[in-house]
Design a protein around this motif. Structure first.
Motif, mmCIF file in Angstrom:
data_model
loop_
_atom_site.group_PDB
_atom_site.id
_atom_site.type_symbol
_atom_site.label_atom_id
_atom_site.label_comp_id
_atom_site.label_asym_id
_atom_site.label_seq_id
_atom_site.Cartn_x
_atom_site.Cartn_y
_atom_site.Cartn_z
ATOM 1 N N VAL A 1 2.649 6.122 -2.698
ATOM 2 C CA VAL A 1 3.707 7.055 -3.093
ATOM 3 C C VAL A 1 3.725 7.226 -4.604
ATOM 4 C CG1 VAL A 1 6.198 7.377 -3.166
ATOM 5 C CG2 VAL A 1 5.110 6.599 -1.060
ATOM 6 N N LEU A 2 3.646 6.094 -5.308
ATOM 7 C CA LEU A 2 3.659 6.155 -6.773
ATOM 8 C C LEU A 2 2.458 6.933 -7.290
ATOM 9 C CD1 LEU A 2 4.973 5.214 -9.397
ATOM 10 C CD2 LEU A 2 3.608 3.130 -9.259
ATOM 11 N N SER A 3 1.313 6.685 -6.708
ATOM 12 C CA SER A 3 0.110 7.394 -7.136
ATOM 13 C C SER A 3 0.236 8.886 -6.871
ATOM 14 C CB SER A 3 -1.109 6.832 -6.388
ATOM 15 O OG SER A 3 -1.216 5.447 -6.601
ATOM 16 N N ALA A 4 0.772 9.241 -5.706
ATOM 17 C CA ALA A 4 0.931 10.659 -5.382
ATOM 18 C C ALA A 4 1.893 11.326 -6.349
ATOM 19 C CB ALA A 4 1.426 10.801 -3.944
ATOM 20 N N LEU A 5 2.996 10.660 -6.645
ATOM 21 C CA LEU A 5 3.967 11.232 -7.579
ATOM 22 C C LEU A 5 3.348 11.421 -8.960
ATOM 23 C CD1 LEU A 5 7.234 9.304 -6.611
ATOM 24 C CD2 LEU A 5 6.699 11.709 -6.227
ATOM 25 N N ILE B 1 0.836 -1.205 0.000
ATOM 26 C CA ILE B 1 0.000 0.000 0.000
ATOM 27 C C ILE B 1 0.869 1.253 0.000
ATOM 28 C CG2 ILE B 1 -0.185 -0.016 2.519
ATOM 29 C CD1 ILE B 1 -2.849 1.084 -0.054
ATOM 30 N N ILE B 2 2.001 1.206 0.676
ATOM 31 C CA ILE B 2 2.853 2.405 0.748
ATOM 32 C C ILE B 2 3.483 2.718 -0.611
ATOM 33 C CG2 ILE B 2 4.919 3.372 1.813
ATOM 34 C CD1 ILE B 2 4.143 1.926 4.373
ATOM 35 N N ILE C 1 -6.546 -4.719 -6.434
ATOM 36 C CA ILE C 1 -5.726 -5.912 -6.169
ATOM 37 C C ILE C 1 -5.312 -5.947 -4.711
ATOM 38 C CG2 ILE C 1 -3.527 -7.015 -6.676
ATOM 39 C CD1 ILE C 1 -3.820 -6.009 -9.542
ATOM 40 N N PHE C 2 -4.845 -4.774 -4.256
ATOM 41 C CA PHE C 2 -4.411 -4.704 -2.861
ATOM 42 C C PHE C 2 -5.576 -4.977 -1.913
ATOM 43 C CE2 PHE C 2 -4.062 -2.097 0.964
ATOM 44 C CZ PHE C 2 -2.918 -2.638 1.527
ATOM 45 N N THR C 3 -6.715 -4.341 -2.228
ATOM 46 C CA THR C 3 -7.878 -4.513 -1.360
ATOM 47 C C THR C 3 -8.362 -5.957 -1.367
ATOM 48 O OG1 THR C 3 -8.498 -2.251 -1.871
ATOM 49 C CG2 THR C 3 -10.180 -3.636 -0.887
ATOM 50 N N ALA C 4 -8.388 -6.541 -2.579
ATOM 51 C CA ALA C 4 -8.841 -7.934 -2.675
ATOM 52 C C ALA C 4 -7.947 -8.842 -1.846
ATOM 53 C CB ALA C 4 -8.852 -8.367 -4.142
ATOM 54 N N ARG C 5 -6.646 -8.612 -1.966
ATOM 55 C CA ARG C 5 -5.714 -9.439 -1.171
ATOM 56 C C ARG C 5 -5.934 -9.206 0.313
ATOM 57 N NH1 ARG C 5 -1.650 -11.796 -4.017
ATOM 58 N NH2 ARG C 5 -1.293 -11.067 -6.126
ATOM 59 N N ARG C 6 -6.125 -7.928 0.646
ATOM 60 C CA ARG C 6 -6.282 -7.576 2.058
ATOM 61 C C ARG C 6 -7.546 -8.210 2.634
ATOM 62 N NH1 ARG C 6 -4.460 -2.984 4.956
ATOM 63 N NH2 ARG C 6 -4.899 -3.416 7.143
ATOM 64 N N VAL C 7 -8.622 -8.158 1.829
ATOM 65 C CA VAL C 7 -9.888 -8.702 2.313
ATOM 66 C C VAL C 7 -9.839 -10.226 2.364
ATOM 67 C CG1 VAL C 7 -12.321 -8.955 1.724
ATOM 68 C CG2 VAL C 7 -11.232 -6.726 1.570
ATOM 69 N N VAL C 8 -9.207 -10.798 1.343
ATOM 70 C CA VAL C 8 -9.202 -12.258 1.250
ATOM 71 C C VAL C 8 -8.200 -12.867 2.224
ATOM 72 C CG1 VAL C 8 -8.661 -14.169 -0.320
ATOM 73 C CG2 VAL C 8 -10.054 -12.276 -1.097
ATOM 74 N N LEU D 1 -6.557 7.022 -17.360
ATOM 75 C CA LEU D 1 -5.796 5.775 -17.368
ATOM 76 C C LEU D 1 -5.110 5.553 -16.027
ATOM 77 C CD1 LEU D 1 -4.861 3.370 -19.079
ATOM 78 C CD2 LEU D 1 -2.879 4.735 -19.756
ATOM 79 N N MET D 2 -4.507 6.627 -15.529
ATOM 80 C CA MET D 2 -3.803 6.503 -14.263
ATOM 81 C C MET D 2 -4.779 6.187 -13.128
ATOM 82 S SD MET D 2 -0.758 9.047 -13.376
ATOM 83 C CE MET D 2 -0.348 9.135 -15.068
ATOM 84 N N THR D 3 -5.933 6.861 -13.193
ATOM 85 C CA THR D 3 -6.949 6.585 -12.170
ATOM 86 C C THR D 3 -7.376 5.127 -12.216
ATOM 87 O OG1 THR D 3 -7.734 8.844 -12.381
ATOM 88 C CG2 THR D 3 -9.194 7.284 -11.288
ATOM 89 N N MET D 4 -7.616 4.658 -13.444
ATOM 90 C CA MET D 4 -8.050 3.264 -13.565
ATOM 91 C C MET D 4 -6.960 2.304 -13.104
ATOM 92 S SD MET D 4 -10.429 2.907 -16.928
ATOM 93 C CE MET D 4 -9.463 3.846 -18.073
ATOM 94 N N LEU D 5 -5.723 2.623 -13.484
ATOM 95 C CA LEU D 5 -4.629 1.738 -13.081
ATOM 96 C C LEU D 5 -4.449 1.755 -11.569
ATOM 97 C CD1 LEU D 5 -1.980 2.403 -15.867
ATOM 98 C CD2 LEU D 5 -3.528 0.479 -15.630
ATOM 99 N N ILE D 6 -4.524 2.952 -10.999
ATOM 100 C CA ILE D 6 -4.384 3.039 -9.539
ATOM 101 C C ILE D 6 -5.543 2.320 -8.864
ATOM 102 C CG2 ILE D 6 -4.440 4.652 -7.591
ATOM 103 C CD1 ILE D 6 -2.867 6.609 -9.350
ATOM 104 N N VAL D 7 -6.741 2.500 -9.457
ATOM 105 C CA VAL D 7 -7.903 1.820 -8.880
ATOM 106 C C VAL D 7 -7.742 0.305 -8.982
ATOM 107 C CG1 VAL D 7 -10.328 1.353 -9.328
ATOM 108 C CG2 VAL D 7 -9.553 3.690 -9.117
ATOM 109 N N VAL D 8 -7.263 -0.144 -10.140
ATOM 110 C CA VAL D 8 -7.060 -1.587 -10.305
ATOM 111 C C VAL D 8 -5.998 -2.083 -9.323
ATOM 112 C CG1 VAL D 8 -6.230 -3.361 -11.883
ATOM 113 C CG2 VAL D 8 -7.822 -1.646 -12.684
ATOM 114 N N SER D 9 -4.919 -1.284 -9.193
ATOM 115 C CA SER D 9 -3.881 -1.668 -8.231
ATOM 116 C C SER D 9 -4.458 -1.702 -6.824
ATOM 117 C CB SER D 9 -2.714 -0.678 -8.297
ATOM 118 O OG SER D 9 -2.187 -0.634 -9.593
ATOM 119 N N GLY D 10 -5.232 -0.652 -6.523
ATOM 120 C CA GLY D 10 -5.861 -0.636 -5.203
ATOM 121 C C GLY D 10 -6.829 -1.794 -5.044
#
Lengths: 195, 759
Positions: free
Chosen positions: B18-22, B13-14, B309-316, B298-307
């Motif tokens: 960071v990448l998303s903020a940059l 997540i970190i 993935i992270f969320t799915a892993r976190r929840v699962v 595109l960046m929003t979608m990619l960040i959302v998809v990345s998030g």
């Protein structure tokens, strides 16, 4: 002269635009350094030469639509060294501007601020003449400090001419950066300095 | 396919934040640059490159994660399916709105920018420019006509008078500057209203395009921008000579426009140029906005998809941990502990699971420890039982054999392994000689006796065995585990020892109590005969003589018998020395061969047909023994064999010697076999006891003395009947009795052979 096709920017997906950065047709027009004759005296460098500067259709179109273009000519004087890379002594950046005057139908060439011996604006009735004037190098006195010129070393001059995309209007820059039609650059050429 | 655990390779997540903020900052800067910001304008290419690289990086991370997820899905990793489903839902929920917003924003953007440029305005701008040009064209035409007039006037003017003429013409026509060029483009003369040009001492010559037009005889007239905002008219006309072949000169007329014209013209020019520039930049502007919007989307979608993935892993992850935990528990791994998790329901579930597995693990550990202790106890008991000299057998409730020790096998003389888990009755069925044992035990079990004991006698091939049985009912929590344990000892040797001791005591008492009065009796009888013989008549003398003789003979017989008992009871004085048993046997054979043809005084039987066969081991070592005692043994045994073969034709005695162990002979084996009638079974167990004999005569001490001598030599003996007829007495004599005694002491823990125990 063949035109370089580009995808329509307003409808093209970003991926295609990014792809266009890498996969696109080459630009026909190009900048070339035809002949340079640098001559060195004690503390003065005389440079004469001709640059063949051909604009691409896109650049010509932009120019005819009132977009001023900045042509940058880089001159770099270096001392030749056998086993190491050349030692740069001095560098001059000549920026010449060309624009179209719609009311008179003239192409105006504005020389670099350092070219005080030239008129502030030169007008030409044709683009070819205007570009020829831009590519015409005749620097009588490029000042050099005496301490940099030592002994009977051999010197070379590197010359490059390119269209300065960064000076284009901001909306045009994304197109210019992503289109090879705007990447007009002669690359560095090296010429021996006569003494 | 075995299910594998879902590993935790994924986007942290970190780094993602960071990448998303940059990327967001880079987008903002790029957008600012697009909006003509002088601050970020020069960084546009770098910002664009950063964004493109960021998008590529994000895309790479997403593709890597999706690839990794599919690998785990193919490997049927725990939680991979749920992760994929959750990821799909999250991506669908996130990407769909972004896509819709992107599409409509793009449409609105394009329409908005297009609406800025009105066709009417464009036409008006063109018209204004055309109007300006038309106005200036009228001035140009006037100036061109004037210039042509001047050229006509200059036709007759020589170069030397040109300057004067030019000054005159300039004054006359009120123009700003007149310059006359020769055909080579060199200035012949120039006249200016305000003197030399401020920017250049030399008037600006017409360019090559103008000159070529002049050479064609045409007039050039155009508007020239001067400086940044001034305008002037330039007219160039050819000046022909008045003579044929005269060179054609060129006249350039410059006319500075009035300020009002200049301002209006420049205004039209700048407005038109600005509009044209804007109109031209419409496309690039849309491209720039589209690029920015696309990058944002595109960046929003990619960040959302990345998030996602992270969320799915976190929840699962808690569910995956729980699945892995239950799988581990199912496989018997109760030490599995789940991560503690947070304070949510998953955390509570994980803590409950951990508590459960902890309890089970602790119980399992205790159970394992108890099993280990029970096993150790069982091993301990088995070791003790195995080394007991008493036989131990246990039965379950159904009288099926459960456990036994080697001593039980040894005493009972059967292999109990075949009777494992078989009913007790099957033992007596398979081995009839054990019927008394089985019957006694079954009777006690049937009577449900808690503790009991009994003495039984078994008749086995080795002879009569006396067993002392003690039984105990084993109590258990369940009736299935209850049973009986029977401990029994072979007390045959003990009873025999007791009997031998009793006989020794009898012999000692006989020697003491009977032998002592015999001599006075004998002397008294002789004295009576001597004193009274002379005083009696002949008839009475004869009677006295017979009576005293009888007394004396019987006393002598009693003495002989008592002496024999005395010898039996007296401790033997052994004179040990190396003895070659084979030589001794050969001597005995020779003795009996000679005596077969002589009349022995005591043994009135002859054995003309007795055949003595020797089967002697040539490698038999010498043994440490008393040769006289050994000779007595052989003599007694041969005597017994001879008496057993009395009156039998084709009688045969076979004497055999062998080494018990070939390589290192510690014990020699001697057997004397006859082909007589054998030993009655009822005598078999008491054969070596005193006064046990089947003969009418004899003391019955022969075999008892043999047994005693053998035991004095630390040996053993036993007897068996031969199936073909006859009996065989076996003797084991140690080569070195002292060593053998030590060996026997050491071998007490070993199980004796049935025949040795019989001896």
């Amino acid at each position: 002269m063949r035109d370089c096709e580009k995808p329509e920017p307003n409808i093209a997906p970003l991926c295609l635009l990014l792809l266009a950065i890498f996969v696109s047709c080459p630009a026909i027009a190009e900048f070339q350094v035809s002949n340079i004759e640098p001559r060195l005296t004690k503390t003065t460098l005389h440079v004469t030469g001709i640059l063949d500067l051909g604009l691409s259709d896109k650049a010509e179109e932009a120019l005819s639509k009132g977009i001023p273009l900045d042509i940058v000519i880089d001159l770099s004087l270096s001392k030749k060294r056998t086993f190491l890379w050349n030692d740069r002594i001095s560098m001059w950046i000549i920026r010449r501007n060309i624009r179209y005057h719609a009311l008179s139908g003239q192409y105006l060439v504005i020389p670099d601020a350092s070219e005080s011996d030239k008129p502030a604006i030169e007008s030409f009735s044709s683009l070819q003449e205007a570009m020829a004037q831009v590519g015409n190098l005749d620097f009588d006195q490029l000042e050099l400090s005496a301490d940099k010129l030592q002994g009977d070393n051999d010197y070379v001059m590197d010359v490059r001419a390119y269209l300065d995309i960064a000076r284009l209007p901001a909306p045009l820059r994304p197109v210019a950066y992503t289109s090879p039609a705007w990447h007009l650059n002669s690359g560095w050429t090296q010429w021996n300095v006569l003494r | 396919m075995e299910r594998t655990a879902l590993t935790h390779k994924g986007i942290g997540i970190i780094p993602l934040t960071v990448l998303s903020a940059l990327l967001f900052i880079a987008l903002l800067m790029m957008n600012a640059a697009t909006q003509n910001s002088s601050l970020f304008g020069n960084m546009y290419s770098s910002l664009l490159l950063i964004n493109v690289l960021g998008v590529i990086l994000l895309l790479g991370l997403i593709l890597f994660n999706i690839y990794h997820l599919f690998i785990q899905l193919r490997a049927r990793a725990v939680g991979s399916r749920l992760t994929l489903r959750l990821l799909g839902v999250l991506v669908l929920l996130a990407v769909t709105p972004v896509s819709v917003v992107y599409f409509f924003s793009l449409q609105a953007l394009n329409r908005g920018i297009d609406s800025w440029f009105d066709v009417k305005i464009e036409q008006a701008m063109d018209d204004a420019l055309m109007l300006g040009r038309t106005a200036f064209d009228a001035l140009k035409q006037d100036l061109a006509a004037t210039a042509e007039d001047m050229a006509i006037e200059l036709e007759n003017t020589s170069d030397k008078l040109a300057l004067t003429a030019l000054n005159y013409l300039r004054e006359q026509h009120n123009v700003s500057e007149l310059t006359l060029y020769n055909p080579n483009g060199q200035i012949i003369a120039s006249s200016s209203k305000e003197g030399p040009d401020l920017t250049s001492l030399i008037p600006i010559p017409p360019d090559e395009t103008v000159m070529s037009q002049i050479r064609q005889g045409l007039t050039y007239a155009n508007l020239d921008p001067v400086g940044t905002s001034d305008l002037r008219l330039r007219v160039v006309v050819p000046v022909y000579g008045n003579k044929v072949g005269s060179p054609v000169r060129t006249l350039q007329v410059l006319q500075q426009l009035p300020n009002r014209y200049t301002k209006l013209g420049e205004s039209v020019q700048s407005a038109f140029a600005e509009y044209e520039k804007l109109a031209y930049l419409r496309g690039p502007l849309k491209f720039g906005f589209t690029l920015s919007l696309s990058l944002v989307a595109l960046m929003t979608m990619l960040i959302v998809v990345s998030g996602a993935i992270f969320t799915a892993r976190r929840v699962v992850k808690p569910l995956r941990d729980l699945a892995e935990g239950t799988e581990a528990v199912a496989k018997g791994d109760y030490s599995k502990q789940l991560p503690a998790g947070g304070d949510d329901e998953f955390g509570m579930l994980a803590r409950s699971f951990n508590e459960m597995t902890h309890q089970v693990h602790r119980a399992q550990t205790q159970l394992r420890r108890s099993q280990f202790e029970a096993e150790a106890q069982r091993t301990y008991l088995e070791t003790v039982l195995e080394h007991l000299s008493s036989g131990v057998i246990s039965f379950d409730q159904r009288q099926r054999l459960r456990t036994y020790n080697s001593a039980a096998v040894q005493i009972l003389g059967i292999n109990l392994e075949n009777n494992q888990k078989k009913p007790l009755a099957s033992i007596s069925t398979d081995h009839e000689q054990l019927a008394p044992f089985v019957d006694t035990v079954r009777e006690a079990v049937s009577n449900n006796q808690q503790e009991w004991h009994a003495d039984i006698v078994l008749y086995q091939q080795a002879g009569r065995r006396v067993l002392m049985l003690r039984g105990t009912k084993m109590s258990a929590l369940t009736s299935r585990r209850s049973g009986y344990v029977v401990v029994f000892d072979d007390v045959t040797a003990l009873i025999q020892a007791q009997r031998d001791a009793a006989w020794g005591e009898v012999a000692r008492r006989l020697a003491h109590e009977i032998k002592n009065p015999l001599t006075p009796i004998q002397l008294s009888a002789e004295r009576i005969r001597h004193k009274c013989m002379k005083q009696l008549d002949e008839k009475t003398q004869n009677t006295l003589e017979r009576a005293t003789t009888t007394i004396i003979d019987q006393v002598e017989a009693l003495k002989t018998m008592v002496n024999a008992f005395s010898d039996y009871a007296r401790p033997m004085q052994m004179q040990r020395q190396p003895v070659d048993l084979n030589t001794l046997i050969k001597d005995i054979k020779e003795l009996y061969r000679v005596s077969a043809y002589t009349q022995d005084s005591q043994k009135q039987q002859s054995h003309p047909n007795l055949s003595i066969e020797l089967d002697l081991d040539d490698e038999l070592p010498k043994i440490m023994a008393d040769p006289g005692r050994l000779r007595q043994i052989l003599h007694n045994l041969m005597l017994n064999a001879g008496e057993a073969l009395a009156g039998k034709n084709n009688s045969r005695v076979r004497i055999t010697t062998r080494c018990i162990t070939k390589d290192n002979c510690h014990t020699v084996h001697l057997s004397i076999e006859d082909n007589g009638s054998g030993i009655p079974p009822e005598m078999m167990d008491r054969l070596f006891e005193p006064y046990v004999t089947s003969k009418e005569k004899g003391t019955g001490l022969g075999l008892a003395i043999v047994k005693k001598i053998v035991e004095e030599h630390s040996g053993s003996l036993w007897v068996e009947n031969i199936e073909k007829g006859g009996a065989c007495i076996h003797l084991h004599l140690p080569v070195n009795p002292a060593l053998e005694t030590g060996n026997k002491t050491n071998a007490m823990h070993n199980v004796p052979s049935p025949k040795e125990s019989q001896a």
